[in-house]
Scaffold this active site. Structure first.
Site, PDB file in Angstrom:
ATOM      1  N   ASN A   9       9.080  49.235 -41.988  1.00  0.00           N
ATOM      2  CA  ASN A   9       8.122  50.341 -42.126  1.00  0.00           C
ATOM      3  C   ASN A   9       7.603  50.302 -43.560  1.00  0.00           C
ATOM      4  O   ASN A   9       8.307  50.686 -44.481  1.00  0.00           O
ATOM      5  CB  ASN A   9       8.828  51.674 -41.823  1.00  0.00           C
ATOM      6  CG  ASN A   9       7.916  52.861 -42.069  1.00  0.00           C
ATOM      7  OD1 ASN A   9       6.723  52.704 -42.323  1.00  0.00           O
ATOM      8  ND2 ASN A   9       8.485  54.065 -41.992  1.00  0.00           N
ATOM      9  N   TRP A  10       6.380  49.817 -43.704  1.00  0.00           N
ATOM     10  CA  TRP A  10       5.824  49.624 -45.053  1.00  0.00           C
ATOM     11  C   TRP A  10       5.324  50.938 -45.654  1.00  0.00           C
ATOM     12  O   TRP A  10       4.892  50.963 -46.796  1.00  0.00           O
ATOM     13  CB  TRP A  10       4.711  48.571 -45.020  1.00  0.00           C
ATOM     14  CG  TRP A  10       5.205  47.182 -44.669  1.00  0.00           C
ATOM     15  CD1 TRP A  10       6.505  46.806 -44.432  1.00  0.00           C
ATOM     16  CD2 TRP A  10       4.426  45.989 -44.524  1.00  0.00           C
ATOM     17  NE1 TRP A  10       6.571  45.462 -44.145  1.00  0.00           N
ATOM     18  CE2 TRP A  10       5.304  44.936 -44.203  1.00  0.00           C
ATOM     19  CE3 TRP A  10       3.061  45.716 -44.639  1.00  0.00           C
ATOM     20  CZ2 TRP A  10       4.864  43.629 -43.987  1.00  0.00           C
ATOM     21  CZ3 TRP A  10       2.616  44.411 -44.417  1.00  0.00           C
ATOM     22  CH2 TRP A  10       3.516  43.382 -44.101  1.00  0.00           C
ATOM     23  N   LYS A  11       5.305  51.995 -44.845  1.00  0.00           N
ATOM     24  CA  LYS A  11       4.858  53.319 -45.314  1.00  0.00           C
ATOM     25  C   LYS A  11       3.488  53.191 -45.988  1.00  0.00           C
ATOM     26  O   LYS A  11       2.685  52.347 -45.573  1.00  0.00           O
ATOM     27  CB  LYS A  11       5.929  53.945 -46.214  1.00  0.00           C
ATOM     28  CG  LYS A  11       7.299  53.994 -45.515  1.00  0.00           C
ATOM     29  CD  LYS A  11       8.335  54.827 -46.217  1.00  0.00           C
ATOM     30  CE  LYS A  11       9.643  54.772 -45.430  1.00  0.00           C
ATOM     31  NZ  LYS A  11      10.691  55.615 -46.000  1.00  0.00           N
ATOM     32  N   HIS A  94       8.499  60.188 -37.620  1.00  0.00           N
ATOM     33  CA  HIS A  94       9.257  59.835 -38.825  1.00  0.00           C
ATOM     34  C   HIS A  94       9.508  61.111 -39.629  1.00  0.00           C
ATOM     35  O   HIS A  94       8.654  62.000 -39.668  1.00  0.00           O
ATOM     36  CB  HIS A  94       8.475  58.811 -39.654  1.00  0.00           C
ATOM     37  CG  HIS A  94       9.291  58.223 -40.759  1.00  0.00           C
ATOM     38  ND1 HIS A  94       9.541  58.896 -41.928  1.00  0.00           N
ATOM     39  CD2 HIS A  94       9.956  57.039 -40.852  1.00  0.00           C
ATOM     40  CE1 HIS A  94      10.321  58.143 -42.700  1.00  0.00           C
ATOM     41  NE2 HIS A  94      10.589  57.008 -42.069  1.00  0.00           N
ATOM     42  N   GLU A  96       9.318  61.729 -42.649  1.00  0.00           N
ATOM     43  CA  GLU A  96       8.287  62.039 -43.660  1.00  0.00           C
ATOM     44  C   GLU A  96       7.114  62.753 -43.008  1.00  0.00           C
ATOM     45  O   GLU A  96       6.503  63.642 -43.607  1.00  0.00           O
ATOM     46  CB  GLU A  96       7.851  60.744 -44.373  1.00  0.00           C
ATOM     47  CG  GLU A  96       8.916  60.280 -45.360  1.00  0.00           C
ATOM     48  CD  GLU A  96       9.000  58.775 -45.555  1.00  0.00           C
ATOM     49  OE1 GLU A  96       8.053  58.046 -45.211  1.00  0.00           O
ATOM     50  OE2 GLU A  96      10.049  58.324 -46.072  1.00  0.00           O
ATOM     51  N   GLU A 166      17.501  58.011 -38.145  1.00  0.00           N
ATOM     52  CA  GLU A 166      17.317  57.913 -39.594  1.00  0.00           C
ATOM     53  C   GLU A 166      17.762  59.221 -40.252  1.00  0.00           C
ATOM     54  O   GLU A 166      16.972  60.182 -40.302  1.00  0.00           O
ATOM     55  CB  GLU A 166      15.846  57.673 -39.933  1.00  0.00           C
ATOM     56  CG  GLU A 166      15.275  56.389 -39.393  1.00  0.00           C
ATOM     57  CD  GLU A 166      14.098  55.903 -40.241  1.00  0.00           C
ATOM     58  OE1 GLU A 166      14.179  54.777 -40.746  1.00  0.00           O
ATOM     59  OE2 GLU A 166      13.122  56.653 -40.418  1.00  0.00           O
ATOM     60  N   GLY A 172      15.485  56.213 -48.550  1.00  0.00           N
ATOM     61  CA  GLY A 172      14.991  55.997 -49.907  1.00  0.00           C
ATOM     62  C   GLY A 172      15.959  56.431 -50.993  1.00  0.00           C
ATOM     63  O   GLY A 172      15.583  56.534 -52.155  1.00  0.00           O
ATOM     64  N   SER A 212      18.083  53.353 -46.116  1.00  0.00           N
ATOM     65  CA  SER A 212      18.702  52.480 -47.122  1.00  0.00           C
ATOM     66  C   SER A 212      19.401  51.267 -46.504  1.00  0.00           C
ATOM     67  O   SER A 212      20.419  50.792 -47.020  1.00  0.00           O
ATOM     68  CB  SER A 212      19.660  53.270 -48.022  1.00  0.00           C
ATOM     69  OG  SER A 212      18.948  54.269 -48.729  1.00  0.00           O
TER      70      SER A 212
END
Ligand code: 13P
Length: 255
Positions: A9-11, A94, A96, A166, A172, A212
């Site tokens: 997941n490159w966000k 997600h 976020e 997650e 992160g 992570s």
């Protein structure tokens, strides 16, 4: 046998040029391995150029979000039909997006239905916050999120989606869940699937861990019988660390 998946997941990272470069670097490092499904989830503007360049590489592509409507006055949104032919998977819910952009269990469910209706495969993310974890509410949070996201889906639809556990406190932070804990919660997800859709569906549906995940811990994570792969943020942005995670996973599955 569930095929393991390493999903990057490159966000909100990478320009188009950077995305093409990263994909080429990964391909040079990993080559053609059919043991592990390699999924790249770049920002949506990179999907089309990446698709053109990676057609003869062993990558699948995923979007990081989409709307549930097919079209209309929704400025800034992307719909499932727009992703057809460009993406194989769509990451939904997600943390976020839940925390920063108002995503709810209800919108995740609507999006899951919409994505499936357009022959794309959802990757539904669930995960508890640090506070929920400390209050001992991990299982109840995950159960509620999985049940809500999958509400109204049939057996066949559930088998074509992927669930990613997650924990928010691990994303992160450099502080991954232990392999054992990650395995236990992915096992809980599978038990919920079994309860909702029976043993065959639960046995066929992939459950990933994210938070992570990196070359140092991926081996132990992938040894867990209920974990079928990882959703990787930071470590997927460097070709060598992502490639190493693919190699380690391939070794776990071939040994
Ligand atoms: P990190 O691997 O950077 O912790 O991110 C995990 C994640 O959010 C993947 O979707």
């Amino acid at each position: 046998m569930r095929k393991p998946m390493m999903a990057g997941n490159w966000k909100m990272n990478m320009t188009v040029a950077g995305a093409l470069d990263l994909a080429r670097q990964i391909y040079r490092l990993v080559g053609d391995t059919s043991v592990v499904e390699q999924l790249l989830c770049p920002p949506s503007v990179c999907l089309h150029p990446l698709k053109a360049v990676t057609d003869d590489m062993p990558f699948l592509l995923g979007a990081q979000n989409c709307h549930w409507q097919e079209s209309g006055a929704f400025t800034g949104e992307i719909s499932p039909p727009m992703l057809r032919g460009l993406a194989d998977y769509v990451v939904l819910g997600h943390s976020e997006r839940r925390q920063l952009f108002g995503e709810t269990d209800e919108t995740v469910n609507k999006k899951t239905h919409a994505v499936l209706a357009h022959q794309l495969n959802p990757i539904v993310c669930v995960g508890e916050s640090l506070e929920q974890n400390e209050r001992g509410e991990t299982s109840s949070t995950i159960t509620a999120q999985v049940r809500a996201a999958l509400d109204g889906l049939n057996d066949e639809q559930v088998q074509s989606l992927v669930i990613a556990y997650e924990p928010i406190w691990a994303i992160g932070t450099g502080r991954a869940a232990t392999a054992q804990t990650a395995g236990d919660i992915c096992g809980l997800v599978r038990a919920i699937l079994r309860e909702m859709h029976g043993a065959a569906v639960a046995g066929a549906t992939r459950v990933l861990y994210g938070g992570s995940a990196k070359p140092d811990n991926i081996g132990a994570i992938m040894e867990q019988s209920d974990i079928d792969g990882a959703l990787i943020g930071g470590a997927s942005l460097e070709a060598e660390s992502y490639a190493e995670m693919v190699r380690i996973t391939a070794r776990v599955y071939s040994g």
